[in-house]
Enzyme design. Structure first.
Site, PDB file in Angstrom:
ATOM      1  CE  LYS A 142      -3.597   2.451   2.471  1.00  0.00           C
ATOM      2  NZ  LYS A 142      -4.575   2.446   3.561  1.00  0.00           N
ATOM      3  CE  LYS A 185      -6.059   1.924  -0.690  1.00  0.00           C
ATOM      4  NZ  LYS A 185      -6.470   2.066   0.664  1.00  0.00           N
TER       5      LYS A 185
HETATM    6  C1  PBG Z   1      -7.450   3.443   5.487  1.00  0.00           C
HETATM    7  C2  PBG Z   1      -7.702   3.319   4.030  1.00  0.00           C
HETATM    8  C3  PBG Z   1      -7.512   4.264   3.013  1.00  0.00           C
HETATM    9  C4  PBG Z   1      -8.026   3.706   1.852  1.00  0.00           C
HETATM   10  C5  PBG Z   1      -8.472   2.430   2.177  1.00  0.00           C
HETATM   11  N1  PBG Z   1      -8.245   2.211   3.523  1.00  0.00           N
HETATM   12  C6  PBG Z   1      -7.011   5.655   3.052  1.00  0.00           C
HETATM   13  C7  PBG Z   1      -5.652   5.984   3.472  1.00  0.00           C
HETATM   14  O1  PBG Z   1      -4.781   5.127   3.638  1.00  0.00           O
HETATM   15  O2  PBG Z   1      -5.452   7.183   3.685  1.00  0.00           O
HETATM   16  C8  PBG Z   1      -8.083   4.393   0.513  1.00  0.00           C
HETATM   17  C9  PBG Z   1      -9.121   3.879  -0.427  1.00  0.00           C
HETATM   18  C10 PBG Z   1      -9.397   4.760  -1.581  1.00  0.00           C
HETATM   19  O3  PBG Z   1      -8.719   5.777  -1.817  1.00  0.00           O
HETATM   20  O4  PBG Z   1     -10.340   4.425  -2.315  1.00  0.00           O
HETATM   21  N2  PBG Z   1      -6.131   3.376   5.874  1.00  0.00           N
END
Ligand code: PBG
Length: 324
Positions: free
Chosen positions: A195, A248
């Site tokens: 991520k 992601k």
């Molecule tokens: C929580 C999380 C996030 C997303 C999914 N889980 C945001 C972040 O890390 O700030 C993003 C999902 C999206 O942008 O569609 N940590």
């Protein structure tokens, strides 16, 4: 043997032959639909930066999910918007937290859905970070207990799978051990393994009110410049017990999806995130692109890159288009 003996256009000359040689087929089976749930009754609050996406109260979410059920979308991914936030993100692991309530209601109304819950603290903490804070730093190990507690409480409410998105080191192992100890050994973990610290999450943070109140997430989410590191993250998560690994965002990281698939042969999920959704929506609203064709091409590309599972806010549209 080359031209004129070889003419690649022969296999493109009509739709039947194109169907026969098509390498990648996007199916409703691949889709996970992310949804935002909040407290209250009769609430359907539009997310301004994500046209077509809403914060729903549980009653309204159940109504909205009827269509997803009719379309046979296999999985939904739940994000909670709590009533109150605090330093330690208590509502994330509260017995009557928004997710815990929503999971019970959804599993009762739609036992057929695979209900996946996001495991993270950022939606629940007053500072908006994904872990506990001391002296302006996000603490790793003390956060693990809270993530594990959150996962167990989701599983106890009936969640079919948990998806840790916090990027703390060791969280998959901590969650796996806690689930096993509580008798949830058959609940899989879909880990947000690679991520990235991405600007593509901007609209999500509007939707979930989860923007960090100071600093950024670069000390825990990955540097967009790295892909060897993604393989190490995925390897660690698999060692710790991840069943499905995720990359992601998706579009700027197609090479990472491919490397992860080739290296490990594990089920790979790709998250077509909020910013990727909003960019298409905005351009389509202006009439600059053909939304349907762009979305299908994008998701097919994500699958072709090596994803088995595509998490996308377009899931309902795609499921409809695939039926036509
Ligand atoms: C929580 C999380 C996030 C997303 C999914 N889980 C945001 C972040 O890390 O700030 C993003 C999902 C999206 O942008 O569609 N940590």
């Amino acid at each position: 043997m080359t031209f004129p003996a070889q003419r690649p256009r022969r296999l493109r000359s009509n739709e039947n032959i194109r169907r026969m040689v098509r390498e990648t087929v996007l199916s409703v089976d691949d889709l996970v639909y992310p949804v935002f749930v909040t407290h209250g009754k009769g609430v359907a609050r539009p997310v301004e930066s994500m046209p077509g996406v809403y914060n729903y109260s549980i009653d309204m979410l159940l109504r909205h999910l009827e269509e997803a059920a009719r379309l046979k979308i296999p999985g939904i991914l739940l994000f909670g918007i709590p009533a109150a936030k605090d330093e330690v993100g208590s509502e994330a692991y509260a017995e009557d937290g928004i997710i815990q309530q929503a999971v019970r209601a959804i599993k009762e109304a739609f036992p057929e859905f695979l209900v996946i819950t996001d495991i993270c603290l950022c939606e629940y903490t007053s500072h908006g970070h994904c872990g506990l804070i001391r002296d302006g730093r996000v603490l790793n190990d003390p956060t693990l207990d809270l993530l594990a507690r959150t996962a167990v409480s989701h599983a106890a409410a009936g969640a079919d799978m948990v998806a840790p998105s916090d990027m703390m080191d060791g969280r998959v192992g901590a969650i796996r051990r806690a689930l096993d100890e509580e008798g949830f050994e058959s609940v899989p973990v879909m880990a947000y393994s690679a991520k990235y610290a991405s600007a593509f999450y901007g609209p999500f943070r509007d939707a979930a009110g989860s923007a960090p109140q100071f600093g950024d997430r670069k000390a825990y989410q990955m540097d967009p410049a790295n892909s060897d590191e993604a393989l190490r993250e995925v390897w660690l998560d698999i060692e710790e017990g991840a069943d499905i690994v995720m990359v992601k965002p998706a579009l700027a990281y197609m090479d990472v999806i491919r490397r992860v698939k080739d290296e490990f042969g594990y089920p790979v999920a790709a998250y077509n995130v909020s910013g990727e959704y909003s960019m298409i929506k905005a351009a389509a609203q202006k009439g600059w692109v053909d939304e349907r064709r762009i979305v299908m091409e994008t998701l097919t590309g994500i699958k072709r890159a090596g994803a088995d599972i595509v998490i996308t806010y377009f899931a309902l549209d795609v499921a409809k288009w695939l039926r036509e």
